[in-house]
Design an enzyme around this catalytic site. Structure first.
Site, PDB file in Angstrom:
ATOM      1  N   ARG A  36       0.849  -1.192   0.000  1.00 35.98           N
ATOM      2  CA  ARG A  36       0.000   0.000   0.000  1.00 35.98           C
ATOM      3  C   ARG A  36       0.880   1.236   0.000  1.00 35.98           C
ATOM      4  NH1 ARG A  36      -2.822  -1.411   5.505  1.00 35.98           N
ATOM      5  NH2 ARG A  36      -0.735  -2.240   5.754  1.00 35.98           N
ATOM      6  N   TYR A 135      -2.181 -19.772   8.431  1.00 34.93           N
ATOM      7  CA  TYR A 135      -1.109 -18.882   8.900  1.00 34.93           C
ATOM      8  C   TYR A 135      -0.007 -19.703   9.583  1.00 34.93           C
ATOM      9  CZ  TYR A 135       0.985 -15.199  11.873  1.00 34.93           C
ATOM     10  OH  TYR A 135       1.834 -14.344  12.524  1.00 34.93           O
TER      11      TYR A 135
HETATM   12  N1  SER Z   1      -0.445 -12.230  16.473  1.00 34.40           N
HETATM   13  C1  SER Z   1      -0.626 -13.303  15.531  1.00 34.40           C
HETATM   14  C2  SER Z   1      -2.038 -13.573  15.262  1.00 34.40           C
HETATM   15  O1  SER Z   1      -2.820 -13.512  16.175  1.00 34.40           O
HETATM   16  C3  SER Z   1       0.031 -14.536  16.032  1.00 34.40           C
HETATM   17  O2  SER Z   1       1.335 -14.498  15.645  1.00 34.40           O
HETATM   18  O3  SER Z   1      -2.364 -13.895  14.170  1.00 34.40           O
END
Ligand code: SER
Length: 312
Positions: A36, A135
């Site tokens: 961005r 993730y």
């Molecule tokens: N802070 C991150 C999350 O909650 C974890 O690494 O996705």
């Protein structure tokens, strides 16, 4: 001097690290990059290896802090995008760092590398990693990729598994631990917060100043002190949502926290409550400074100034 490249420069960590490193080394020495437009940042998507390569060509990059990435809750909404940005982005950075003979690369892993069968309390450095989020999958695979580039090509990649990071410079950015950051904003702005994890949910957390000190600490350490080439466990403090709410309530009269857990509860439940980081302490001298009271005092005072809301 070779320049420093910071990707994800307008994100939670990047926005603080850019300013800090520019004040240390000079504006021209630190190249900010984000997808961005923000300040003088190069606007590049880290999945675009050609555009990224042009930035490496244009500046003489010697050190990279590769911070661009999607967090856990955003990643669950778009797993393919999380895979592409988090892993292909990392591979692009590692390949370009090798090709341009960069000295050092920093890449953040996370407590999200752990999963439901990881030891809940004091998860050890070599704990089982079986994440249940995309993730987390990208963090485990990313750790292995960093280790591979170090072993196979000798690239000096360094990494820590950040706990949930709490800071005031940017708005919460799609993480599960971001409930804690949002709680501060809503407590000041509305005196009420509906929390998306249960009151008893305990997670490892860290104030941003500690996270930045850890980042610079591992990057400044002599190479022979870095023994873990996947990613180091890193601990700050652990607290439950209700402990944080109570600590804020003691400082902000009339603050009410309610609880309405959503899909992020399952993510939070899959992570350990606390982390054993003795190896980071032993190898490169890591030590956190902020406890819960210091964190809450600092956050409230900074946000009160930023939002122009008096602390009463
Ligand atoms: N802070 C991150 C999350 O909650 C974890 O690494 O996705």
């Amino acid at each position: 001097m070779n320049k420093i490249l910071i990707t994800g420069s307008s994100g939670q960590i990047g926005s603080e690290l850019v300013g800090l490193l520019r004040s240390k080394y000079g504006n021209d020495q630190v190249v900010a990059l984000d997808n961005r437009k923000s300040g003088d940042a190069e606007v590049v998507d880290v999945t675009d290896v050609d555009a990224l390569g042009e930035v490496f060509n244009k500046h003489s990059i010697g050190t990279v802090y590769h911070l661009a990435g999607l967090l856990s809750a955003t990643g669950e909404k778009n797993p393919s995008l999380a895979w592409n940005v988090n892993l292909n982005g990392l591979k692009n950075i590692l390949d370009l760092s090798l090709a341009h003979k960069a000295d050092k690369v920093f890449w953040p892993s996370s407590i999200a590398a752990f999963g439901p069968s990881t030891q809940k309390k004091m998860a050890p450095q070599d704990a089982r990693t079986n994440p249940s989020t995309m993730y987390g999958v990208t963090k485990v695979a990313g750790e292995l990729l960093c280790d591979y580039y170090h072993t196979r090509y000798g690239l000096d990649v360094r990494s820590v598994r950040y706990p949930g990071l709490i800071s005031h410079a940017t708005e919460p950015g799609g993480g599960t631990t971001d409930y804690a950051v949002t709680m501060f904003y809503e407590a000041l702005q509305k005196r009420r917060y509906t929390c998306f994890v249960k009151p008893t949910t305990v997670l490892p957390m860290m104030y941003m100043d500690d996270a930045i000190r850890a980042t610079l600490g591992i990057m400044d350490a002599d190479a022979d002190r870095i023994k873990v080439h996947t990613s180091y466990n890193l601990a700050g403090l652990s607290f439950s949502a209700e402990e944080l709410a109570a600590a804020i309530g003691r400082r902000l009269s009339g603050f009410m926290c309610e609880y309405a857990p959503d899909f992020r509860q399952q993510i939070a439940d899959s992570w350990p409550e606390s982390i054993d980081d003795h190896q980071a302490r032993a190898d490169w001298g890591w030590k956190p400074k902020y406890d819960l009271d210091a964190l809450v005092d600092t956050m409230l005072s900074a946000l009160s100034k930023k939002l122009h809301i008096p602390l009463v």
